[in-house]
Design an enzyme around this catalytic site. Structure first.
Site, PDB file in Angstrom:
ATOM      1  N   SER A  90      19.386 -26.286 -19.256  1.00 57.55           N
ATOM      2  CA  SER A  90      19.751 -25.382 -18.161  1.00 57.55           C
ATOM      3  C   SER A  90      21.222 -25.049 -18.011  1.00 57.55           C
ATOM      4  O   SER A  90      21.572 -24.201 -17.194  1.00 57.55           O
ATOM      5  CB  SER A  90      19.247 -25.935 -16.839  1.00 57.55           C
ATOM      6  OG  SER A  90      17.880 -25.673 -16.718  1.00 57.55           O
ATOM      7  N   LYS A 118      26.259 -25.139  -8.576  1.00 52.13           N
ATOM      8  CA  LYS A 118      24.802 -24.922  -8.559  1.00 52.13           C
ATOM      9  C   LYS A 118      24.205 -25.500  -7.279  1.00 52.13           C
ATOM     10  O   LYS A 118      24.645 -26.561  -6.807  1.00 52.13           O
ATOM     11  CB  LYS A 118      24.180 -25.580  -9.801  1.00 52.13           C
ATOM     12  CG  LYS A 118      22.702 -25.286 -10.007  1.00 52.13           C
ATOM     13  CD  LYS A 118      22.213 -25.898 -11.322  1.00 52.13           C
ATOM     14  CE  LYS A 118      20.760 -25.593 -11.597  1.00 52.13           C
ATOM     15  NZ  LYS A 118      20.305 -26.138 -12.900  1.00 52.13           N
ATOM     16  N   SER A 160      17.999 -22.997 -15.970  1.00 50.03           N
ATOM     17  CA  SER A 160      17.882 -22.756 -14.560  1.00 50.03           C
ATOM     18  C   SER A 160      19.218 -22.496 -13.866  1.00 50.03           C
ATOM     19  O   SER A 160      19.230 -21.970 -12.746  1.00 50.03           O
ATOM     20  CB  SER A 160      17.196 -23.948 -13.882  1.00 50.03           C
ATOM     21  OG  SER A 160      17.977 -25.119 -14.007  1.00 50.03           O
TER      22      SER A 160
HETATM   23  N1  GLN Z   1      13.946 -24.673 -18.943  1.00 52.14           N
HETATM   24  C1  GLN Z   1      13.706 -26.069 -18.848  1.00 52.14           C
HETATM   25  C2  GLN Z   1      12.673 -26.338 -17.762  1.00 52.14           C
HETATM   26  O1  GLN Z   1      12.167 -25.413 -17.249  1.00 52.14           O
HETATM   27  C3  GLN Z   1      14.974 -26.821 -18.599  1.00 52.14           C
HETATM   28  C4  GLN Z   1      15.419 -26.740 -17.216  1.00 52.14           C
HETATM   29  C5  GLN Z   1      16.638 -27.567 -16.930  1.00 52.14           C
HETATM   30  O2  GLN Z   1      17.357 -27.978 -17.825  1.00 52.14           O
HETATM   31  N2  GLN Z   1      16.826 -27.859 -15.640  1.00 52.14           N
HETATM   32  O3  GLN Z   1      12.375 -27.426 -17.441  1.00 52.14           O
END
Ligand code: GLN
Length: 456
Positions: free
Chosen positions: A151, A52, A127
């Site tokens: 995410s 990532k 994400s």
């Molecule tokens: N969808 C969640 C957010 O927007 C989690 C994102 C993540 O785990 N980085 O914060």
């Protein structure tokens, strides 16, 4: 497939007009063949791995999906990247993501959305959507992601792959660009439970460079492997929290989750109803705490310390112009929300209350786990992959995607998503949650679901 062969496939696919846009940068072929030649005999020997783009690498950019860091090159390497290389893994590219990890669809990437390999009109989740899509498309068998509120687990579910978020403190975050430090954790993706678990073993363990990493030895890959796994779940009690099966749960997801519970019962588990009342507040709590931490963590992206600078006459107008130009709308929204939650006069009402809710969520998990429940089972997401554009216009719709994943993040417990079948051609994920530090137990149960799914 060798890493060089994987790289050829990725280059051809990602540079074609039908690209999934899973990668933001792809490794140099010569660097990959050199790494392959010297890969050694570790547990990842020669395996091509995608990383990532919020994990620092020396040879490739680390943009976090943000224009602000488009030109940034890290002078150091994340501990997890070094560890995967030490174990013989080969980094073949950096994957697309929602900017700074903020989002559930990769639509908040400054570099365009990633497409879901199962249906190109749908999102891969986020994400870490690029990592999940890269594994689902067969470009790589394993990938690294990060999970602050879901995410890794949510994109794993939407792309039909395995995603593990370990206990907070199990894996070093040195070189992971911080979003919300009390929640951020590096996680792993695999086509199979074994692959995701092997990568986790390779990157886990104490790191003196991360003060929040627990002083424990790395996970033993043999203890996580199928060879060590019990063949059934006799004597294991699996709790099913009522709060994770709300009325508005998509009927198809509910049906797959019921089937998965039957698989657990068939393997000998005792399935028991439990309640975790405060988890229904988890999304609200998360969306106060995570933005609060983000507003502080992202202060460094000001054009002086990090990132692209927009020149201006005074320092304050330079800050404004730089942050205005470099950061996307969701990141700005989070910084505003977080700054508000922490502001004098509102701190107790927002941040203070959210901290107390977080403590209750943690206590309730502890109570359930010490009351004879070994693991919990829930759906990973309320619905299968949604259409590109469907939720982007309404932030609350997007935030609700995280209802089932944020509780484990707030409690710091390990949780993972494993495929439990398809609905109309789209994958559905089941989530297994375990007590703090019990990744092995969680992984063994996931393997039971995996083999039941393959047998049907
Ligand atoms: N969808 C969640 C957010 O927007 C989690 C994102 C993540 O785990 N980085 O914060």
């Amino acid at each position: 497939m060798s890493a060089s062969a994987a790289l050829d496939v990725i280059r051809a696919a990602e540079e074609s007009s039908g690209s999934l846009n899973a990668f933001l940068s792809i490794a140099d072929p010569e660097a990959v063949s050199a790494a392959q030649a010297s890969a050694g005999d570790g547990i990842l020997r020669g395996t091509p791995i995608a990383v990532k783009d919020n994990l620092a690498t020396l040879d490739l950019p680390t943009t976090c999906g943000s224009r602000h860091l488009e030109e940034y090159r890290s002078p150091f390497e994340a501990t997890v990247v070094r560890r995967l290389r030490d174990a013989g893994g080969i980094v073949v590219g950096k994957t697309n993501m929602d900017e700074f990890g903020m989002g559930s669809s990769t639509e908040h990437s400054a570099f365009g959305v990633t497409l879901n390999p199962h249906d190109l009109a749908r999102v891969p989740g986020g994400s870490s959507g690029g990592s999940a899509a890269a594994v689902a498309a067969g470009y790589v068998p394993m990938a690294l992601g990060s999970d602050t509120g879901g995410s890794v687990r949510q994109p794993a579910a939407l792309c039909g792959v395995v995603g593990i978020k370990p206990t907070h403190g199990r894996v070093s975050r040195y070189g992971l660009v911080a979003f919300a430090s009390s929640l951020d954790q590096v996680g792993t993706f695999g086509r199979t439970v074994d692959e995701a678990a092997r990568l986790l073993a390779a990157v886990s363990g104490h790191d003196p460079r991360d003060a929040t990493s627990r002083d424990l030895p790395p996970l033993d890959p043999r203890e996580l492997s199928g060879d060590a796994a019990p063949q059934d779940l006799a004597g294991v009690t699996v709790g099913v929290p009522a709060e994770y099966f709300p009325g508005r749960l998509d009927a198809s997801v509910r049906e797959r989750a019921e089937v998965a519970l039957d698989w657990l019962r068939a393997a000998g588990a005792e399935v028991r109803d439990v309640t975790l009342p405060s988890t229904s507040l988890a999304v609200a709590c998360y969306y106060v705490l995570a933005p609060a931490e983000a507003s502080s963590n992202l202060a460094r992206f000001d054009g002086v310390r990090f990132g692209r600078r927009v020149p201006a006459d005074s320092v304050s107008t330079m800050y404004e112009a730089t942050r205005g130009a470099g950061l996307g709308p969701e990141v700005k929204r989070r910084i505003m929300l977080g700054t508000f939650a922490l502001s004098a006069g509102y701190y107790d009402a927002h941040y203070g209350v959210a901290q107390r809710v977080r403590a209750s969520i943690r206590t309730e998990f502890g109570r359930v786990f010490s009351g004879g429940v070994d693991l919990l089972f829930t759906p990973t997401t309320p619905s299968p992959a949604f259409r590109i554009g469907e939720k982007i216009g309404n932030p609350l719709d997007m935030y609700r995607e995280d209802v089932f994943t944020t509780p484990a993040s707030l409690a710091g417990i390990p949780a993972m998503s494993v495929p439990i079948g398809h609905v109309d051609g789209l994958p559905v994920g089941g989530q297994i949650l375990a007590p703090w530090w019990q990744e092995a137990r969680m992984i063994h149960a996931a393997r039971i679901l995996e083999s039941a799914g393959m047998a049907t």
